[in-house]
Motif scaffolding. Structure first.
Motif, short mmCIF file in Angstrom:
data_model
loop_
_atom_site.label_atom_id
_atom_site.label_comp_id
_atom_site.label_asym_id
_atom_site.label_seq_id
_atom_site.Cartn_x
_atom_site.Cartn_y
_atom_site.Cartn_z
N PHE A 1 -2.18 1.46 -4.24
CA PHE A 1 -1.26 0.44 -3.95
C PHE A 1 -0.17 -0.15 -5.28
O PHE A 1 -0.80 0.28 -6.55
CB PHE A 1 -2.04 -1.00 -3.64
N LEU B 1 0.84 -1.16 -0.10
CA LEU B 1 0.04 0.00 -0.06
C LEU B 1 1.03 1.33 -0.06
O LEU B 1 1.92 1.30 0.49
CB LEU B 1 -0.99 -0.18 1.27
N VAL C 1 -9.26 2.31 0.19
CA VAL C 1 -8.08 1.49 -0.31
C VAL C 1 -7.75 0.44 0.29
O VAL C 1 -7.49 -0.57 -0.46
CB VAL C 1 -6.67 2.74 -0.67
N GLU C 2 -7.53 0.15 1.43
CA GLU C 2 -7.21 -1.00 1.98
C GLU C 2 -8.04 -2.13 1.66
O GLU C 2 -7.87 -3.16 1.60
CB GLU C 2 -6.71 -0.92 3.44
N TYR D 1 -7.88 -3.23 -1.79
CA TYR D 1 -6.84 -3.93 -1.92
C TYR D 1 -7.02 -5.46 -1.53
O TYR D 1 -6.44 -6.43 -2.21
CB TYR D 1 -5.59 -3.37 -1.10
N LYS E 1 -6.69 -8.03 -4.77
CA LYS E 1 -5.30 -8.31 -4.87
C LYS E 1 -5.05 -9.56 -5.58
O LYS E 1 -3.89 -9.59 -6.36
CB LYS E 1 -4.28 -8.18 -3.47
N THR F 1 -7.54 6.17 2.91
CA THR F 1 -6.64 5.13 3.09
C THR F 1 -7.68 3.68 3.36
O THR F 1 -7.20 2.70 3.02
CB THR F 1 -5.76 5.23 4.04
N ASN G 1 -3.24 8.24 -2.52
CA ASN G 1 -3.41 6.81 -2.08
C ASN G 1 -3.51 5.68 -2.86
O ASN G 1 -3.83 6.00 -4.33
CB ASN G 1 -4.82 6.72 -1.29
#
Length: 313
Positions: A159, A131, A184-185, A188, A192, A181, A157
């Motif tokens: 990854f 990230l 985004v996490e 992700y 991913k 954030t 922000n």
């Protein structure tokens, strides 16, 4: 079973409040089976279509548009594919592929942000996905970069995925956004596994379509090194020899290169620069960036492209 299921099952298997131990072990077994399977399945048909098209892509512009589609599919703003290390791959004609606007790319080059961009720096030494929040945000140079990026509407922000090939070449693909954030996490974790597969295909494609024809300290100037890079990657090197530098003349430039490297021809200089991996240190040049829609500048590009897609459908 899709990557979506894999993500959900992986999350469920880690939860401490699962009702029974045999439920946790069963879920973990399912995750392990999926992990060891060579069959790629994606959470959406769009991702699956992108992967299929990447597998047979033979054009840099097409590649950039496929990564752009990926960026839009995961709800992000921009992407960048960049070369971190040349390795033993044939010399790359282009070292950067991005959807960022021309204004920011020019700013990036002028300020030499390639050497202070926290994402680029972090990717240079970490062979993994990460990230942006894990990269440097507190040093003076990093604070200056992030602050400038915000002023230019660039997402701070996101990854990044880093891929190192058997040849030693290292490439990164980053996805950026101005979303929080926490969002985004979450995105992700959700995407991913799909993106790991997409990134591998994109890097493989880039190394194929961009190929052209650590040793001693490099005594050449940036202009001299760029001239050799043009010779190395141009399909007609005899014409590339006639390229005029920004300062001085062509003959003087070639004479300087031959004198510094103690070689008889500039093509011997190309071979030496390639062998010693000097092209890895080639300064970033925004004119070489492959953009998915180069005619669009400014921060309304996403809206314009979405309208174009809506009209065509």
């Amino acid at each position: 079973m899709s990557q979506w299921d894999r993500a959900l099952l992986g999350d469920a298997a880690k939860k401490k409040d699962a009702n029974q131990e045999h439920v946790r072990s069963g879920l973990k077994r399912i995750v392990d089976i999926i992990e060891k399977s060579e069959l790629l399945q994606f959470r959406s048909t769009e991702m699956e279509e992108i992967a299929n098209e990447l597998s047979c892509c033979t054009d840099m512009l097409e590649l950039s548009r496929l990564i752009w589609r990926t960026t839009m599919d995961i709800g992000f703003q921009d992407f960048s594919l960049f070369v971190l290390r040349q390795g033993q791959e044939p010399i790359f004609r282009s070292r950067w592929c991005s959807s960022y606007g021309a204004v920011w790319l020019e700013r990036y080059q002028t300020k030499s942000y390639q050497f202070v961009d926290p994402v680029y720096v972090f990717a240079s030494v970490h062979d993994c996905s990460f990230l942006f929040s894990e990269a440097d945000k507190n040093s003076p140079s990093a604070k200056g970069f992030w602050s400038d990026a915000k002023r230019y509407g660039v997402g701070v922000n996101g990854f990044c995925f880093v891929e190192t090939r058997p040849s030693g070449a290292r490439l990164g693909i980053s996805f950026s956004t101005n979303r929080s954030t926490d969002v985004v996490e979450e995105l992700y974790q959700l995407n991913k596994f799909d993106l790991q597969a997409i990134v591998k295909l994109a890097v493989e494609c880039f190394c194929y379509v961009s190929r052209g024809g650590a040793g001693l300290d490099n005594p050449l100037s940036a202009e001299e090194l760029r001239f050799l890079h043009i010779l190395a990657t141009n399909p007609k090197p005899e014409k590339a020899q006639l390229v005029e530098p920004k300062y001085g003349g062509n003959k003087a430039l070639q004479a300087s290169i031959r004198s510094k490297l103690k070689v008889e021809t500039v093509f011997q200089a190309v071979a030496m620069a390639s062998k010693l991996q000097w092209f890895d240190a080639l300064p970033f040049n925004c004119d070489e960036v492959i953009r998915p829609y180069p005619e669009l500048n400014g921060w309304d590009a996403v809206d314009k492209i979405n309208k174009r897609f809506a009209t065509s459908s």
